[in-house]
Design a protein around this motif. Structure first.
Motif, PDB file in Angstrom:
ATOM      1  N   ASN A  12       0.838  -1.197   0.000  1.00 35.61           N
ATOM      2  CA  ASN A  12       0.000   0.000   0.000  1.00 35.61           C
ATOM      3  C   ASN A  12       0.875   1.249   0.000  1.00 35.61           C
ATOM      4  O   ASN A  12       1.874   1.310   0.716  1.00 35.61           O
ATOM      5  N   LEU A  32       6.188   2.600  -0.176  1.00 36.63           N
ATOM      6  CA  LEU A  32       5.259   1.474  -0.271  1.00 36.63           C
ATOM      7  C   LEU A  32       5.465   0.583   0.946  1.00 36.63           C
ATOM      8  O   LEU A  32       6.602   0.220   1.271  1.00 36.63           O
ATOM      9  N   THR A  34       4.845  -3.014   2.786  1.00 34.87           N
ATOM     10  CA  THR A  34       4.467  -4.419   2.676  1.00 34.87           C
ATOM     11  C   THR A  34       4.419  -4.983   4.085  1.00 34.87           C
ATOM     12  O   THR A  34       5.275  -4.669   4.917  1.00 34.87           O
ATOM     13  N   LYS A  70      -2.496   7.798  -1.961  1.00 34.68           N
ATOM     14  CA  LYS A  70      -2.182   7.228  -0.659  1.00 34.68           C
ATOM     15  C   LYS A  70      -3.161   6.110  -0.308  1.00 34.68           C
ATOM     16  O   LYS A  70      -4.363   6.231  -0.547  1.00 34.68           O
ATOM     17  N   SER A  71      -2.652   5.027   0.243  1.00 35.28           N
ATOM     18  CA  SER A  71      -3.353   3.846   0.753  1.00 35.28           C
ATOM     19  C   SER A  71      -3.802   2.874  -0.333  1.00 35.28           C
ATOM     20  O   SER A  71      -4.283   1.792  -0.014  1.00 35.28           O
ATOM     21  N   MET A  72      -3.643   3.198  -1.619  1.00 39.85           N
ATOM     22  CA  MET A  72      -3.997   2.248  -2.681  1.00 39.85           C
ATOM     23  C   MET A  72      -3.090   1.027  -2.604  1.00 39.85           C
ATOM     24  O   MET A  72      -1.902   1.136  -2.284  1.00 39.85           O
ATOM     25  N   GLN A  73      -3.659  -0.127  -2.917  1.00 37.82           N
ATOM     26  CA  GLN A  73      -2.855  -1.338  -2.998  1.00 37.82           C
ATOM     27  C   GLN A  73      -2.385  -1.499  -4.438  1.00 37.82           C
ATOM     28  O   GLN A  73      -3.176  -1.387  -5.376  1.00 37.82           O
ATOM     29  N   THR A 107      -6.370  -2.044  -5.986  1.00 41.52           N
ATOM     30  CA  THR A 107      -7.490  -1.534  -5.208  1.00 41.52           C
ATOM     31  C   THR A 107      -8.785  -1.793  -5.962  1.00 41.52           C
ATOM     32  O   THR A 107      -8.913  -1.424  -7.125  1.00 41.52           O
ATOM     33  N   TYR A 110     -11.371   0.583  -8.418  1.00 37.81           N
ATOM     34  CA  TYR A 110     -10.588   1.723  -8.878  1.00 37.81           C
ATOM     35  C   TYR A 110     -10.936   2.079 -10.313  1.00 37.81           C
ATOM     36  O   TYR A 110     -11.148   3.231 -10.630  1.00 37.81           O
TER      37      TYR A 110
END
Length: 164
Positions: A12, A32, A34, A70-73, A107, A110
């Motif tokens: 993320n 990022l 993990t 921010k926070s997207m996988q 995500t 998206y």
């Protein structure tokens, strides 16, 4: 002998990409995270988070700037690159970065949130599948590749010799 320098990460974004221009060359960088889970000797579940510095260049940086938040996988493929420099006080600094060669946004939902932008850029309808973009082999194909790998039925013939 030829070596291999390949990194694959799923994690993320710690913050929105930071964009810098160098003589008309765009650079995007972002942290990022993990996280790995394991149980210690007492049976307590432990989360261990590792932070990676990710760098994207040129067209990939352009797409990271437009789509990553921010926070997207994301799934990232790239290579390790170390660099050294001197800070303002003359101290030598060293860092190791992952130079992204491509990425996929994992995500969920998206692509539906951003379909208007993508369809306007590609002159296509919202119902068209988001295929790989050509610049640097990255794509916005949300988790279909990983899903297909997870659902793939792997069968091995135990009566045959191994090929190595």
């Amino acid at each position: 002998m030829i070596g291999v320098n390949k990194v694959i990460l799923i994690g993320n974004l710690g913050k929105d990409p930071e964009i810098v221009m160098f003589d008309n060359v765009k650079k995007a960088s972002f942290p990022l995270a993990t996280t790995e889970q394991y149980k210690n000797h007492e049976g307590i579940k432990i989360d261990e988070t590792e932070w990676h510095n990710i760098v994207c260049w040129r067209g990939l940086a352009d797409v990271a700037d437009k789509f990553l938040r921010k926070s997207m996988q994301v799934y990232i493929e790239g290579k390790l690159k170390s660099r050294q420099w001197e800070d303002r006080e003359g101290n030598k600094k060293r860092t190791v970065e992952v130079v992204a060669e491509n990425f996929k946004i994992l995500t969920k939902n998206y692509s539906s949130q951003n379909s208007n932008y993508i369809s306007n850029q590609n002159n296509s309808s919202d119902n068209e599948r988001l295929d790989d973009f050509s610049s640097n082999d990255f794509s916005l194909d949300t988790d279909s590749t990983l899903s297909s790998l997870a659902n793939e039925d792997l069968k091995f013939n135990v009566n045959r010799d191994l090929p190595f």
